[in-house]
Design an enzyme around this catalytic site. Sequence first.
Site, PDB file in Angstrom:
ATOM      1  N   ARG A  74      14.312  -3.504   3.096  1.00 21.70           N
ATOM      2  CA  ARG A  74      13.333  -2.917   2.171  1.00 21.70           C
ATOM      3  C   ARG A  74      13.825  -1.542   1.693  1.00 21.70           C
ATOM      4  O   ARG A  74      13.773  -1.220   0.517  1.00 21.70           O
ATOM      5  CB  ARG A  74      11.983  -2.795   2.893  1.00 21.70           C
ATOM      6  CG  ARG A  74      10.864  -2.141   2.106  1.00 21.70           C
ATOM      7  CD  ARG A  74      10.236  -3.088   1.122  1.00 21.70           C
ATOM      8  NE  ARG A  74       9.065  -2.529   0.452  1.00 21.70           N
ATOM      9  CZ  ARG A  74       8.705  -2.856  -0.782  1.00 21.70           C
ATOM     10  NH1 ARG A  74       9.402  -3.734  -1.478  1.00 21.70           N
ATOM     11  NH2 ARG A  74       7.632  -2.334  -1.333  1.00 21.70           N
ATOM     12  N   CYS A  81      -5.838  -9.754   3.835  1.00 20.93           N
ATOM     13  CA  CYS A  81      -6.966  -8.802   3.818  1.00 20.93           C
ATOM     14  C   CYS A  81      -8.292  -9.536   4.015  1.00 20.93           C
ATOM     15  O   CYS A  81      -8.887  -9.471   5.074  1.00 20.93           O
ATOM     16  CB  CYS A  81      -6.979  -8.022   2.512  1.00 20.93           C
ATOM     17  SG  CYS A  81      -5.653  -6.805   2.421  1.00 20.93           S
ATOM     18  N   THR A 113      -6.024  -0.867   7.326  1.00 27.31           N
ATOM     19  CA  THR A 113      -7.375  -1.351   7.630  1.00 27.31           C
ATOM     20  C   THR A 113      -7.514  -1.529   9.144  1.00 27.31           C
ATOM     21  O   THR A 113      -6.676  -2.190   9.769  1.00 27.31           O
ATOM     22  CB  THR A 113      -7.614  -2.696   6.920  1.00 27.31           C
ATOM     23  OG1 THR A 113      -7.335  -2.503   5.536  1.00 27.31           O
ATOM     24  CG2 THR A 113      -9.037  -3.180   7.102  1.00 27.31           C
ATOM     25  N   VAL A 172       0.824  -1.206   0.000  1.00 25.20           N
ATOM     26  CA  VAL A 172       0.000   0.000   0.000  1.00 25.20           C
ATOM     27  C   VAL A 172       0.864   1.264   0.000  1.00 25.20           C
ATOM     28  O   VAL A 172       0.632   2.201  -0.765  1.00 25.20           O
ATOM     29  CB  VAL A 172      -0.953  -0.010   1.233  1.00 25.20           C
ATOM     30  CG1 VAL A 172      -1.687   1.303   1.364  1.00 25.20           C
ATOM     31  CG2 VAL A 172      -1.957  -1.153   1.101  1.00 25.20           C
ATOM     32  N   ASP A 213      10.482   3.391   6.332  1.00 22.72           N
ATOM     33  CA  ASP A 213      10.136   2.002   6.662  1.00 22.72           C
ATOM     34  C   ASP A 213      11.159   1.516   7.683  1.00 22.72           C
ATOM     35  O   ASP A 213      12.341   1.849   7.569  1.00 22.72           O
ATOM     36  CB  ASP A 213      10.178   1.122   5.404  1.00 22.72           C
ATOM     37  CG  ASP A 213       9.383  -0.162   5.586  1.00 22.72           C
ATOM     38  OD1 ASP A 213       8.353  -0.320   4.896  1.00 22.72           O
ATOM     39  OD2 ASP A 213       9.791  -1.005   6.415  1.00 22.72           O
TER      40      ASP A 213
HETATM   41  N1  LIG Z   1      -1.923  -5.380   0.452  1.00 24.18           N
HETATM   42  C1  LIG Z   1      -3.170  -5.088   0.132  1.00 24.18           C
HETATM   43  O1  LIG Z   1      -3.686  -5.558  -0.851  1.00 24.18           O
HETATM   44  C2  LIG Z   1      -3.977  -4.122   0.964  1.00 24.18           C
HETATM   45  C3  LIG Z   1      -5.110  -3.558   0.379  1.00 24.18           C
HETATM   46  C4  LIG Z   1      -5.860  -2.668   1.119  1.00 24.18           C
HETATM   47  C5  LIG Z   1      -5.494  -2.391   2.433  1.00 24.18           C
HETATM   48  N2  LIG Z   1      -4.396  -2.977   2.980  1.00 24.18           N
HETATM   49  C6  LIG Z   1      -4.055  -2.618   4.356  1.00 24.18           C
HETATM   50  O2  LIG Z   1      -2.976  -1.698   4.307  1.00 24.18           O
HETATM   51  C7  LIG Z   1      -2.111  -1.892   5.415  1.00 24.18           C
HETATM   52  C8  LIG Z   1      -0.703  -2.166   4.932  1.00 24.18           C
HETATM   53  O3  LIG Z   1      -0.707  -3.372   4.197  1.00 24.18           O
HETATM   54  P1  LIG Z   1       0.445  -3.786   3.186  1.00 24.18           P
HETATM   55  O4  LIG Z   1      -0.076  -4.937   2.411  1.00 24.18           O
HETATM   56  O5  LIG Z   1       0.967  -2.607   2.449  1.00 24.18           O
HETATM   57  O6  LIG Z   1       1.548  -4.294   4.203  1.00 24.18           O
HETATM   58  P2  LIG Z   1       3.056  -4.726   3.853  1.00 24.18           P
HETATM   59  O7  LIG Z   1       3.413  -5.753   4.825  1.00 24.18           O
HETATM   60  O8  LIG Z   1       3.186  -4.992   2.392  1.00 24.18           O
HETATM   61  O9  LIG Z   1       3.894  -3.392   4.134  1.00 24.18           O
HETATM   62  C9  LIG Z   1       3.975  -2.776   5.344  1.00 24.18           C
HETATM   63  C10 LIG Z   1       5.333  -2.111   5.498  1.00 24.18           C
HETATM   64  O10 LIG Z   1       5.330  -1.437   6.757  1.00 24.18           O
HETATM   65  C11 LIG Z   1       6.589  -1.612   7.359  1.00 24.18           C
HETATM   66  N3  LIG Z   1       6.456  -1.395   8.796  1.00 24.18           N
HETATM   67  C12 LIG Z   1       5.954  -2.211   9.737  1.00 24.18           C
HETATM   68  N4  LIG Z   1       5.973  -1.602  10.946  1.00 24.18           N
HETATM   69  C13 LIG Z   1       6.490  -0.372  10.753  1.00 24.18           C
HETATM   70  C14 LIG Z   1       6.758   0.719  11.604  1.00 24.18           C
HETATM   71  N5  LIG Z   1       6.470   0.682  12.905  1.00 24.18           N
HETATM   72  N6  LIG Z   1       7.321   1.822  11.059  1.00 24.18           N
HETATM   73  C15 LIG Z   1       7.599   1.884   9.744  1.00 24.18           C
HETATM   74  N7  LIG Z   1       7.365   0.884   8.885  1.00 24.18           N
HETATM   75  C16 LIG Z   1       6.806  -0.234   9.381  1.00 24.18           C
HETATM   76  C17 LIG Z   1       7.018  -3.004   6.969  1.00 24.18           C
HETATM   77  O11 LIG Z   1       8.419  -3.156   7.045  1.00 24.18           O
HETATM   78  C18 LIG Z   1       6.479  -3.107   5.529  1.00 24.18           C
HETATM   79  O12 LIG Z   1       7.458  -2.727   4.576  1.00 24.18           O
HETATM   80  C19 LIG Z   1      -2.735  -3.017   6.240  1.00 24.18           C
HETATM   81  O13 LIG Z   1      -3.598  -2.470   7.191  1.00 24.18           O
HETATM   82  C20 LIG Z   1      -3.550  -3.761   5.212  1.00 24.18           C
HETATM   83  O14 LIG Z   1      -4.623  -4.467   5.789  1.00 24.18           O
HETATM   84  C21 LIG Z   1      -3.628  -3.821   2.261  1.00 24.18           C
END
Ligand SMILES: NC(=O)c1ccc[n+]([C@@H]2O[C@H](COP(=O)([O-])OP(=O)(O)OC[C@H]3O[C@@H](n4cnc5c(N)ncnc54)[C@H](O)[C@@H]3O)[C@@H](O)[C@H]2O)c1
Length: 417
Positions: free
Chosen positions: A35, A256, A116, A12, A30
């Site tokens: 990453r 999700c 989310t 996201v 991040d």
């Molecule tokens: N992937 C999807 O398809 C999707 C779609 C809609 C909503 N979401 C929601 O969006 C949110 C993020 O999902 P995602 O799929 O991008 O996750 P992801 O795991 O792909 O990425 C999250 C990133 O955040 C970083 N991170 C974790 N803790 C951290 C912190 N304290 N400080 C800084 N960086 C930190 C991680 O290293 C990672 O690179 C979630 O709530 C998910 O439910 C995801």
Amino acid sequence: MEKFAVLGLGYVGLPLALKLSMKYKIIGFDNNNNRVNNLRKGIDDNKEFKNKEIKNKKNILFTNNHKNLKGCKIFFLTIPTPIDKKKNPDLSLIKQATKLVSKYLKKGDIVVYESTVYPGATEEICVPILEKFSGLKYNRDFYCSYSPERINPGDKKNNINNITKLVSSSSKQSLNKISKIYRSVIKAKVFECKSLKVAEAAKIIENTQRDLNISLMNEFTIICRKLNINVNDVLEAASTKWNFLNFKPGLVGGHCIGVDPYYLTYKAKKIGINPKVVLAGRKVNDSMVKYFSNYFLKILKKENKKNSFSILILGATFKENISDIRNSKILDLGRILVNKKCKVDFFDPHVKKLKNNLKIIKKPKKKYYDGIIIGVKHKIFKDMGFSKIKSFTKSNESVIFDLQSLFKSKEINKLVL
Ligand SMILES: NC(=O)c1ccc[n+]([C@@H]2O[C@H](COP(=O)([O-])OP(=O)(O)OC[C@H]3O[C@@H](n4cnc5c(N)ncnc54)[C@H](O)[C@@H]3O)[C@@H](O)[C@H]2O)c1
């Protein structure tokens, strides 16, 4: 140029940071060093972006040094919100990131959550953290917005450019400001929700609805099998009605659809409501791995008159055309088969490595397998064609299961679905 931060550069956060960097100076933060280092080199391990799409961006700094957050006026949080072992929301990461933001929060700043969460979480959980560690007052000194992300990784058609963006904010001015920012970088419509809670609830019901509809198809599949009816034939017929919804049975994995309903059920229980329908759907979907593996083994035993089999599973990811294997149900299915003494080869060009006794191969063996499961409908498997897939089977007794109805070929006559 105004300076904003995006915290969490995953599926996201990265697309959002890249989009925002078209108009604003972006600190892409991040806490995963690996990453950040890769992004600096233009490498996206999620394979959503090509090198040149990341590397040539001038206005973006990828960093794991939180000091770079200083001076940012808007903080976008795209942090994971998983569930714990008891299937309760695990908000620890988002709390951690919120605490970090609070250290850099100034008067007039806006904190935008895209993760989310359950309805009410932003204001009940995150706002108190922001107030406590910044010493500032919500809606007087700083504001919060909630704008759920609706991207669908691997989907080239529905993406950040054309999916309507829901936004909400805690004041009229901050709502105007946030809507304007999103409108300045995405072509899609921006829809202003009446409150943060409305936007949070909208995201949760979208994914819960999908989960439930799939669970209905899964339960229907089990009934059809017992009745000796091919469920695909039924769905083809039923979908000729104008208002029949086009949902297919299948495995619900990832982070999700199979996770977000638990955020809703958690909140429902907290307010004294037992969410029977949502939990029933979850239960059905979670049981499908066992159902499919048992059914597959039953047919294999019937056809082959033996107990141990060589099996090829096409696809290892939790959904098609992506490389993400987190909470992949097809891997769970493979594990069950390995535990039942089957030799299982996974073939998935999107995936380099698998852990815990699961074997990924570079090329399936010809005329070798007792059974093949087409587990994920990757485009590469469709392009491969059914006759090529069939060439990996050992004999006429070999069974091919097309779990995701990738092929309609009449040749596939021994199907789960
Ligand atoms: N992937 C999807 O398809 C999707 C779609 C809609 C909503 N979401 C929601 O969006 C949110 C993020 O999902 P995602 O799929 O991008 O996750 P992801 O795991 O792909 O990425 C999250 C990133 O955040 C970083 N991170 C974790 N803790 C951290 C912190 N304290 N400080 C800084 N960086 C930190 C991680 O290293 C990672 O690179 C979630 O709530 C998910 O439910 C995801």
